[in-house]
Scaffold this motif. Structure first.
Motif, PDB file in Angstrom:
ATOM      1  N   ASP A   1      12.556  15.964  -4.149  1.00 14.98           N
ATOM      2  CA  ASP A   1      11.428  15.051  -4.006  1.00 14.98           C
ATOM      3  C   ASP A   1      11.272  14.139  -5.213  1.00 14.98           C
ATOM      4  N   SER A   2      11.802  14.535  -6.340  1.00 10.69           N
ATOM      5  CA  SER A   2      11.552  13.775  -7.559  1.00 10.69           C
ATOM      6  C   SER A   2      12.192  12.392  -7.533  1.00 10.69           C
ATOM      7  N   TYR A   3      13.284  12.216  -6.796  1.00  4.16           N
ATOM      8  CA  TYR A   3      13.891  10.881  -6.681  1.00  4.16           C
ATOM      9  C   TYR A   3      12.932   9.928  -5.966  1.00  4.16           C
ATOM     10  N   THR A   4      12.344  10.408  -4.874  1.00  3.76           N
ATOM     11  CA  THR A   4      11.374   9.581  -4.156  1.00  3.76           C
ATOM     12  C   THR A   4      10.164   9.292  -5.029  1.00  3.76           C
ATOM     13  N   ASP A   5       9.683  10.303  -5.748  1.00  5.03           N
ATOM     14  CA  ASP A   5       8.536  10.111  -6.643  1.00  5.03           C
ATOM     15  C   ASP A   5       8.849   9.062  -7.705  1.00  5.03           C
ATOM     16  N   ALA A   6      10.069   9.126  -8.258  1.00  3.78           N
ATOM     17  CA  ALA A   6      10.462   8.156  -9.290  1.00  3.78           C
ATOM     18  C   ALA A   6      10.543   6.749  -8.711  1.00  3.78           C
ATOM     19  N   MET A   7      11.050   6.635  -7.485  1.00  2.25           N
ATOM     20  CA  MET A   7      11.140   5.332  -6.839  1.00  2.25           C
ATOM     21  C   MET A   7       9.750   4.747  -6.602  1.00  2.25           C
ATOM     22  N   VAL A   8       8.842   5.553  -6.091  1.00  8.00           N
ATOM     23  CA  VAL A   8       7.467   5.101  -5.837  1.00  8.00           C
ATOM     24  C   VAL A   8       6.796   4.686  -7.130  1.00  8.00           C
ATOM     25  N   ASN A   9       7.000   5.483  -8.169  1.00  6.12           N
ATOM     26  CA  ASN A   9       6.399   5.183  -9.469  1.00  6.12           C
ATOM     27  C   ASN A   9       6.969   3.909 -10.075  1.00  6.12           C
ATOM     28  N   ARG A  10       8.287   3.734  -9.952  1.00  5.63           N
ATOM     29  CA  ARG A  10       8.936   2.558 -10.535  1.00  5.63           C
ATOM     30  C   ARG A  10       8.451   1.271  -9.860  1.00  5.63           C
ATOM     31  N   LEU A  11       8.170   1.347  -8.576  1.00  2.78           N
ATOM     32  CA  LEU A  11       7.641   0.199  -7.851  1.00  2.78           C
ATOM     33  C   LEU A  11       6.142   0.005  -8.081  1.00  2.78           C
ATOM     34  N   GLY A  12       5.481   1.039  -8.587  1.00  2.05           N
ATOM     35  CA  GLY A  12       4.040   0.943  -8.798  1.00  2.05           C
ATOM     36  C   GLY A  12       3.247   0.983  -7.501  1.00  2.05           C
ATOM     37  N   VAL A  13       3.752   1.720  -6.505  1.00  2.00           N
ATOM     38  CA  VAL A  13       3.086   1.770  -5.195  1.00  2.00           C
ATOM     39  C   VAL A  13       2.649   3.202  -4.878  1.00  2.00           C
ATOM     40  N   GLU A  14       2.074   3.868  -5.875  1.00  2.00           N
ATOM     41  CA  GLU A  14       1.596   5.228  -5.644  1.00  2.00           C
ATOM     42  C   GLU A  14       0.547   5.290  -4.539  1.00  2.00           C
ATOM     43  N   TRP A  15      -0.117   4.161  -4.307  1.00  2.00           N
ATOM     44  CA  TRP A  15      -1.123   4.107  -3.247  1.00  2.00           C
ATOM     45  C   TRP A  15      -0.530   4.360  -1.856  1.00  2.00           C
ATOM     46  N   SER A  16       0.800   4.186  -1.723  1.00  2.00           N
ATOM     47  CA  SER A  16       1.433   4.434  -0.420  1.00  2.00           C
ATOM     48  C   SER A  16       1.314   5.908  -0.027  1.00  2.00           C
ATOM     49  N   ASN A  17       1.190   6.807  -1.032  1.00  2.00           N
ATOM     50  CA  ASN A  17       1.060   8.231  -0.721  1.00  2.00           C
ATOM     51  C   ASN A  17      -0.215   8.513   0.073  1.00  2.00           C
ATOM     52  N   SER A  18      -1.293   7.774  -0.249  1.00  2.00           N
ATOM     53  CA  SER A  18      -2.539   7.996   0.486  1.00  2.00           C
ATOM     54  C   SER A  18      -2.401   7.521   1.930  1.00  2.00           C
ATOM     55  N   TYR A  19      -1.565   6.493   2.149  1.00  2.00           N
ATOM     56  CA  TYR A  19      -1.324   6.042   3.530  1.00  2.00           C
ATOM     57  C   TYR A  19      -0.634   7.138   4.330  1.00  2.00           C
ATOM     58  N   PHE A  20       0.433   7.716   3.765  1.00  2.00           N
ATOM     59  CA  PHE A  20       1.169   8.750   4.486  1.00  2.00           C
ATOM     60  C   PHE A  20       0.293   9.983   4.733  1.00  2.00           C
ATOM     61  N   ASP A  21      -0.584  10.292   3.768  1.00  2.00           N
ATOM     62  CA  ASP A  21      -1.498  11.425   3.967  1.00  2.00           C
ATOM     63  C   ASP A  21      -2.446  11.163   5.134  1.00  2.00           C
ATOM     64  N   SER A  22      -3.007   9.937   5.183  1.00  2.00           N
ATOM     65  CA  SER A  22      -3.943   9.622   6.258  1.00  2.00           C
ATOM     66  C   SER A  22      -3.222   9.482   7.604  1.00  2.00           C
ATOM     67  N   MET A  23      -1.951   9.084   7.558  1.00  2.00           N
ATOM     68  CA  MET A  23      -1.153   8.960   8.782  1.00  2.00           C
ATOM     69  C   MET A  23      -1.046  10.312   9.488  1.00  2.00           C
ATOM     70  N   THR A  24      -0.827  11.367   8.724  1.00  3.93           N
ATOM     71  CA  THR A  24      -0.651  12.691   9.330  1.00  3.93           C
ATOM     72  C   THR A  24      -1.976  13.408   9.538  1.00  3.93           C
ATOM     73  N   SER A  25      -2.985  13.130   8.711  1.00  7.89           N
ATOM     74  CA  SER A  25      -4.262  13.840   8.844  1.00  7.89           C
ATOM     75  C   SER A  25      -5.090  13.332  10.011  1.00  7.89           C
ATOM     76  N   ASN A  26      -4.800  12.116  10.491  1.00 11.09           N
ATOM     77  CA  ASN A  26      -5.577  11.528  11.592  1.00 11.09           C
ATOM     78  C   ASN A  26      -5.067  11.905  12.969  1.00 11.09           C
ATOM     79  N   ARG A  27      -4.127  12.810  13.063  1.00 10.25           N
ATOM     80  CA  ARG A  27      -3.560  13.182  14.364  1.00 10.25           C
ATOM     81  C   ARG A  27      -4.528  14.054  15.166  1.00 10.25           C
TER      82      ARG A  27
END
Length: 300
Positions: free
Chosen positions: A274-300
């Motif tokens: 998972d750390s490669y994906t975490d590093a990619m997200v961090n390098r792009l500065g789009v940590e906010w995308s994690n909250s999208y994926f969380d809400s995507m699965t929690s709203n089912r």
């Protein structure tokens, strides 16, 4: 007269050579040429974005914090990090394959040393090949899901194409117009197609050092560095146009399905995975995308 003809002939030869001199190819023209040759290899699925999802930036912890995690793979270039991220995502998604044998990447001329280091690191950490996971598709979806944008956007796997040649029709589109089709079979085939395309891109990266999807990712980095990238559905849609973020959506969805099925999460095969994906997200500065994926699965 002969002397004049000789001079003319030499001059013509020199000018001819000068005329055939090729200027260094610009990045833009190289990208256009490369795209025409490889765009068919791994067409990124046409992912839809939930309109009511959360796009929150991570909370800052103290005045010295920048809101970003430390880049865990700072030694890797953007291209190497992209390759390693795609490689581990392919490994993770392979768990959900119905095929008896899933092709692996063992020979990689363009990334030989980092592939060897990556494999050695996982072996040293006790990494084992991912155990196959059987997904249960039949109870998750109602017929209405395939026709309702807000509903099928919660399930990125329904946006996988059912053919390798194009991004449409998707699983949702196919099932909405073929009510007698076996949804489990259609989705399983779509996953196999996606794995095949991802493997093709990994092979292309290994053989040539680049891929059309990597150039898209590289352009995204340039755009973010120059103009920023605010949280929101439009920019989330842009992220999902890259193969690595499409895979994040799929993995999050599949993992969530298993949690619901078993009542708890599946143990991760390796923290490094998972750390490669975490590093990619961090390098792009789009940590906010994690909250999208969380809400995507929690709203089912």
């Amino acid at each position: 007269m002969k002397r004049k003809l000789t001079i003319y002939a030499v001059s013509a030869t020199l000018f001819g050579c000068a005329g055939s001199y090729k200027r260094p190819e610009s990045f833009e023209s190289k990208m256009a040429r490369y795209k025409s040759q490889s765009a068919e290899i791994n067409k990124v699925p046409d992912m839809q974005v939930l309109s009511n999802a959360s796009f929150k930036k991570p909370a800052r912890r103290g005045p010295a914090s920048t809101g970003k995690k430390k880049d865990l793979h700072l030694e890797h270039t953007n291209k190497k990090l992209y390759f390693l991220t795609l490689l581990t995502q392919y490994s993770e998604l392979s768990k959900y394959s119905s095929a008896e044998v899933v092709p692996t990447i063992n020979i990689c001329p363009s990334f030989h040393s980092i592939l060897v280091d990556h494999n050695d690191k996982f072996e040293a950490e006790g990494y084992a090949k991912a155990t196959r996971v059987k997904l249960s598709f039949d109870k998750k979806y109602s017929p209405n899901v395939y026709k309702n944008h807000e509903e099928f956007s919660k399930y990125p796997e329904l946006m996988l194409p059912v053919s390798k040649e194009d991004v449409h029709p998707t699983v949702a589109e196919y099932l909405s117009s073929n009510s007698d089709a076996n949804s489990k079979e259609v989705l399983s085939n779509a996953i196999e197609i996606h794995l095949s395309k991802t493997h093709d891109e990994l092979k292309e990266l290994c053989d040539t050092g680049s891929s059309n999807n990597y150039y898209i990712y590289e352009n995204l980095i340039t755009h973010i560095n120059k103009q920023g990238f605010r949280p929101g559905p439009e920019n989330m849609k842009t992220l999902l146009k890259t193969s690595v973020f499409t895979n994040v959506a799929l993995i999050k969805s599949f993992t969530n399905s298993q949690k619901r099925r078993r009542g708890r999460g599946i143990a991760s095969s390796s923290i490094s995975e998972d750390s490669y994906t975490d590093a990619m997200v961090n390098r792009l500065g789009v940590e906010w995308s994690n909250s999208y994926f969380d809400s995507m699965t929690s709203n089912r």
